[in-house]
Design an enzyme around this catalytic site. Structure first.
Site, PDB file in Angstrom:
ATOM      1  N   GLU A 146      10.415  -2.026   6.750  1.00  0.00           N
ATOM      2  CA  GLU A 146      11.585  -1.372   7.493  1.00  0.00           C
ATOM      3  C   GLU A 146      12.647  -0.955   6.421  1.00  0.00           C
ATOM      4  OE1 GLU A 146      12.470   0.065  10.383  1.00  0.00           O
ATOM      5  OE2 GLU A 146      14.354   0.321   9.277  1.00  0.00           O
TER       6      GLU A 146
ATOM      7  N   CYS B 118      -0.831   5.842   9.909  1.00  0.00           N
ATOM      8  CA  CYS B 118       0.390   5.131  10.715  1.00  0.00           C
ATOM      9  C   CYS B 118      -0.278   3.834  11.204  1.00  0.00           C
ATOM     10  CB  CYS B 118       0.992   5.952  11.594  1.00  0.00           C
ATOM     11  SG  CYS B 118       1.491   7.588  11.084  1.00  0.00           S
TER      12      CYS B 118
ATOM     13  N   SER C  19      12.262   6.645   7.519  1.00  0.00           N
ATOM     14  CA  SER C  19      11.891   6.341   8.709  1.00  0.00           C
ATOM     15  C   SER C  19      12.451   5.063   9.307  1.00  0.00           C
ATOM     16  CB  SER C  19      10.308   6.489   8.900  1.00  0.00           C
ATOM     17  OG  SER C  19       9.933   6.170  10.040  1.00  0.00           O
TER      18      SER C  19
ATOM     19  N   CYS D 223       3.486   8.424   0.929  1.00  0.00           N
ATOM     20  CA  CYS D 223       3.977   7.524   2.005  1.00  0.00           C
ATOM     21  C   CYS D 223       4.044   6.302   1.287  1.00  0.00           C
ATOM     22  CB  CYS D 223       2.960   7.677   3.150  1.00  0.00           C
ATOM     23  SG  CYS D 223       3.666   6.386   4.330  1.00  0.00           S
TER      24      CYS D 223
ATOM     25  N   SER E 297      11.443   5.898  14.766  1.00  0.00           N
ATOM     26  CA  SER E 297      10.423   5.688  15.507  1.00  0.00           C
ATOM     27  C   SER E 297      10.555   5.073  16.793  1.00  0.00           C
ATOM     28  CB  SER E 297       9.479   4.449  14.651  1.00  0.00           C
ATOM     29  OG  SER E 297       9.329   4.797  13.612  1.00  0.00           O
ATOM     30  N   LEU E 298      10.923   5.881  17.759  1.00  0.00           N
ATOM     31  CA  LEU E 298      11.236   5.693  19.139  1.00  0.00           C
ATOM     32  C   LEU E 298      10.237   4.888  20.046  1.00  0.00           C
ATOM     33  CD1 LEU E 298      14.056   5.942  20.569  1.00  0.00           C
ATOM     34  CD2 LEU E 298      13.213   8.270  21.253  1.00  0.00           C
TER      35      LEU E 298
ATOM     36  N   CYS F 229       6.413  -6.812   6.934  1.00  0.00           N
ATOM     37  CA  CYS F 229       7.735  -6.207   7.574  1.00  0.00           C
ATOM     38  C   CYS F 229       8.533  -7.314   8.376  1.00  0.00           C
ATOM     39  CB  CYS F 229       7.042  -4.865   8.692  1.00  0.00           C
ATOM     40  SG  CYS F 229       8.396  -4.039   9.292  1.00  0.00           S
TER      41      CYS F 229
ATOM     42  N   GLU G 103       0.795  -1.267  -0.122  1.00  0.00           N
ATOM     43  CA  GLU G 103       0.008  -0.057   0.062  1.00  0.00           C
ATOM     44  C   GLU G 103       1.116   1.207   0.016  1.00  0.00           C
ATOM     45  OE1 GLU G 103      -3.934  -1.929   2.149  1.00  0.00           O
ATOM     46  OE2 GLU G 103      -2.458  -1.008   3.515  1.00  0.00           O
TER      47      GLU G 103
ATOM     48  N   CYS H 245       6.812  -4.785  15.726  1.00  0.00           N
ATOM     49  CA  CYS H 245       6.201  -3.997  16.819  1.00  0.00           C
ATOM     50  C   CYS H 245       4.738  -4.413  17.224  1.00  0.00           C
ATOM     51  CB  CYS H 245       6.269  -2.405  16.015  1.00  0.00           C
ATOM     52  SG  CYS H 245       7.830  -1.903  15.536  1.00  0.00           S
TER      53      CYS H 245
ATOM     54  N   CYS I  46       1.584  -2.098  15.480  1.00  0.00           N
ATOM     55  CA  CYS I  46       1.521  -2.037  14.168  1.00  0.00           C
ATOM     56  C   CYS I  46       0.876  -3.061  13.180  1.00  0.00           C
ATOM     57  CB  CYS I  46       2.961  -1.920  13.398  1.00  0.00           C
ATOM     58  SG  CYS I  46       3.085  -1.268  11.866  1.00  0.00           S
TER      59      CYS I  46
HETATM   60  N1  SAH Z   1       9.655   0.641   9.846  1.00  0.00           N
HETATM   61  C1  SAH Z   1       9.595   2.101   9.817  1.00  0.00           C
HETATM   62  C2  SAH Z   1       8.832   2.509   8.619  1.00  0.00           C
HETATM   63  C3  SAH Z   1       7.129   2.664   8.996  1.00  0.00           C
HETATM   64  S1  SAH Z   1       6.974   4.138   9.526  1.00  0.00           S
HETATM   65  C4  SAH Z   1       9.658   2.510  10.910  1.00  0.00           C
HETATM   66  O1  SAH Z   1       9.282   2.186  11.946  1.00  0.00           O
HETATM   67  O2  SAH Z   1       9.811   3.900  11.235  1.00  0.00           O
HETATM   68  C5  SAH Z   1       5.294   3.819  10.397  1.00  0.00           C
HETATM   69  C6  SAH Z   1       5.293   4.685  11.356  1.00  0.00           C
HETATM   70  O3  SAH Z   1       3.971   4.576  12.129  1.00  0.00           O
HETATM   71  C7  SAH Z   1       6.057   4.370  12.575  1.00  0.00           C
HETATM   72  O4  SAH Z   1       6.632   5.498  13.435  1.00  0.00           O
HETATM   73  C8  SAH Z   1       5.388   3.390  13.384  1.00  0.00           C
HETATM   74  O5  SAH Z   1       6.020   3.365  14.846  1.00  0.00           O
HETATM   75  C9  SAH Z   1       4.201   4.141  13.581  1.00  0.00           C
HETATM   76  N2  SAH Z   1       2.959   3.406  13.953  1.00  0.00           N
HETATM   77  C10 SAH Z   1       2.922   1.764  13.804  1.00  0.00           C
HETATM   78  N3  SAH Z   1       1.803   1.360  14.224  1.00  0.00           N
HETATM   79  C11 SAH Z   1       1.103   2.437  14.508  1.00  0.00           C
HETATM   80  C12 SAH Z   1      -0.263   2.820  15.095  1.00  0.00           C
HETATM   81  N4  SAH Z   1      -1.044   1.698  15.192  1.00  0.00           N
HETATM   82  N5  SAH Z   1      -0.622   4.118  15.201  1.00  0.00           N
HETATM   83  C13 SAH Z   1       0.077   5.127  15.226  1.00  0.00           C
HETATM   84  N6  SAH Z   1       1.281   5.046  14.643  1.00  0.00           N
HETATM   85  C14 SAH Z   1       1.710   3.588  14.403  1.00  0.00           C
END
Ligand code: SAH
Length: 347
Positions: free
Chosen positions: A167, A340, A198, A108, A221-222, A115, A95, A119, A122
Site C-alpha cells: 500500500e 492484479c 493506487s 507496475c 481501489s474502491l 502488504c 515482484e 483485502c 488479494c
Molecule cells: N494497495 C494499493 C496498491 C495495489 S493495486 C491498492 O489497493 O490500490 C492492486 C490492485 O489490484 C488493486 O486495485 C486491488 O484492489 C486489485 N486486486 C487485488 N486483488 C485482485 C484480484 N484477485 N483480482 C483483481 N484485482 C485485484
C-alpha cells in the site's frame, strides 16, 4: 569492516555526499559525480564509476554499499507481459511487472514487501507486511523495467503505476522520494503525469498528498461504495469509512483538480446488484471520475467469483448514463500470475 555495517549510499542526499568528500579532503564536486553515477547512471558497483579515481572508489567501498536490487527471475507471458522476481539486499523478494500495449509500456511496481492491508480477495495480503521498500529499491524496479521495455519492445518505459505489492500510502515518504528521483532530471526525468499511485484509500494521507500538491495521478481501489460490503471485503475500511474517504477525495480534487480513477471488481453476489452500482454513481458525484472495471483474477478458494457479463453491462450502462467514464479492463499476464492481486512470490 563487515558489509552490513556500511551505510546504504543511496540513502544520502547530494548535499551529504558533497559534505562527505569535503570532510575527506576532496572537492565537493566529487559528490556530484558520484551522485550522478548512483541515480542517473544507476551504477551497481563503485568499480563501474570510470571517471572517478581508484582511491575514491576505494574510499567509497570502505564506507558504503550500493544495495542494488537484482532481478532474480524473469517470466514472460504469451501476451508480452513480463514479471520480475526482484531480490532485495536482505534476501526478501518483491515482484514488478512490465505491461506492454502497442503504444506504450507500463511498469507496475511494488512499494512494500507484502502488504499492510487485509483485502480478502488479494494474494499479496496473505503475505502480511514484512517491510517498506526504500526509495532506491522502488527506483531500481523502474530502471530494470525501462531496460526491459527498450530491449523487448523497442521503446522506453512510458508509464508507471504503483499497483504492485503493498500500500503506497503506508510507505508514503519513501514512495514520494522515489517519485522525486524518477521525475528528476538527475534521475530518469520522466513526467509525473505518467505516474499513478493506487491506494486502497487512506484518508489522512490523501489529504497530505493534496496539501503537497503532488503532480502524479491518483487511483483508488474502491470495490464497493457501501460501507458494510466494503468492510466485509476490505476489513480496514471499518477504521476509515467511505465518508472519510469521500471527504478526503473531495479535498484532493479541490486542491489538485486532478480526476480520480476508481478500480473496481464486480463479484457475483457481493456487489453485482443495482443498489451497488447506484451507490457507486452517488459516490463518484463530487468530482470528475473514471471507473476501471477490473477482471477478477481468482486467487483460490472460490469465495469470490467474477460477476456475469450482464452485471458488468449494467455497471457500464448505468455509469455512462450518469456521465462517468468507464473502461472494462481485461487482465494481462494471467498465465504467469502477474495480474492484479496475484503478486505473491509464488515462483
Ligand atoms: N494497495 C494499493 C496498491 C495495489 S493495486 C491498492 O489497493 O490500490 C492492486 C490492485 O489490484 C488493486 O486495485 C486491488 O484492489 C486489485 N486486486 C487485488 N486483488 C485482485 C484480484 N484477485 N483480482 C483483481 N484485482 C485485484
Amino acid at each position: 569492516m563487515k558489509t552490513n555495517s556500511k551505510k546504504d549510499i543511496r540513502s544520502m542526499t547530494k548535499e551529504q555526499l558533497r559534505d562527505f568528500f569535503v570532510e575527506k579532503g576532496d572537492k565537493a564536486f566529487r559528490g556530484n559525480q558520484v551522485y550522478e553515477w548512483l541515480w542517473q547512471k544507476s551504477a551497481h558497483s563503485f568499480d563501474g564509476m570510470t571517471n572517478v579515481s581508484k582511491e575514491t572508489r576505494e574510499l567509497l567501498d570502505a564506507n558504503f554499499v550500493i544495495n542494488h536490487i537484482k532481478v532474480d527471475q524473469m517470466q514472460r507471458s504469451k501476451d508480452g507481459t513480463i514479471k520480475n522476481a526482484v531480490r532485495l539486499h536482505d534476501g526478501l523478494i518483491v515482484e514488478s511487472v512490465l505491461i506492454p500495449t502497442s503504444k506504450r509500456t507500463t511498469a507496475c511496481v511494488s512499494s512494500q514487501v507484502g502488504c499492510s492491508l487485509d483485502c480478502k480477495f488479494c494474494a499479496t495480503a496473505r503475505l502480511k507486511r514484512m517491510r517498506n521498500l526504500n526509495p532506491d529499491e522502488i527506483y531500481d524496479q523502474v530502471v530494470a523495467i525501462d531496460s526491459q521495455s527498450k530491449l523487448y519492445h523497442n521503446m522506453p518505459l512510458s508509464n508507471i503505476v504503483f499497483m504492485g505489492m503493498g500500500e503506497p500510502l503506508m510507505n508514503y515518504n519513501n514512495v514520494l522520494k522515489a517519485i522525486d528521483k524518477i521525475t528528476s532530471p538527475e534521475g530518469l526525468g520522466m513526467s509525473s503525469k505518467r505516474i499513478t499511485v493506487s491506494t486502497s484509500g487512506v484518508p489522512k494521507m490523501i489529504r497530505k498528498m493534496a496539501d503537497e500538491k503532488v503532480k502524479f495521478k491518483l487511483a483508488v481501489s474502491l470495490h464497493s461504495a457501501i460501507d458494510e460490503i466494503r468492510t466485509s471485503i476490505m476489513p480496514f475500511n471499518a477504521n476509515f469509512t467511505l465518508k472519510d474517504l469521500r471527504e478526503s477525495l473531495q479535498y484532493w480534487y479541490e486542491q489538485t483538480k486532478s480526476r480520480i480513477t476508481y478500480e473496481y471488481v464486480v463479484w457475483q453476489g457481493i456487489n453485482d446488484s443495482k443498489k451497488d452500482v447506484d451507490a457507486l454513481v452517488d459516490f463518484c458525484r463530487f468530482a470528475p471520475s473514471k471507473v476501471n472495471l477490473i477482471e477478477y483474477n481468482p486467487i483460490d478458494d472460490g469465495e469470490f467469483r467474477q460477476a456475469s457479463n450482464k452485471a458488468i453491462e449494467m455497471y457500464v450502462n448505468t455509469l455512462e448514463d450518469n456521465g462517468i467514464t468507464v473502461t472494462v479492463r481485461r487482465s494481462r499476464g494471467k498465465d504467469i500470475d502477474a495480474a492484479c492481486g496475484q503478486l505473491a512470490n509464488k515462483s
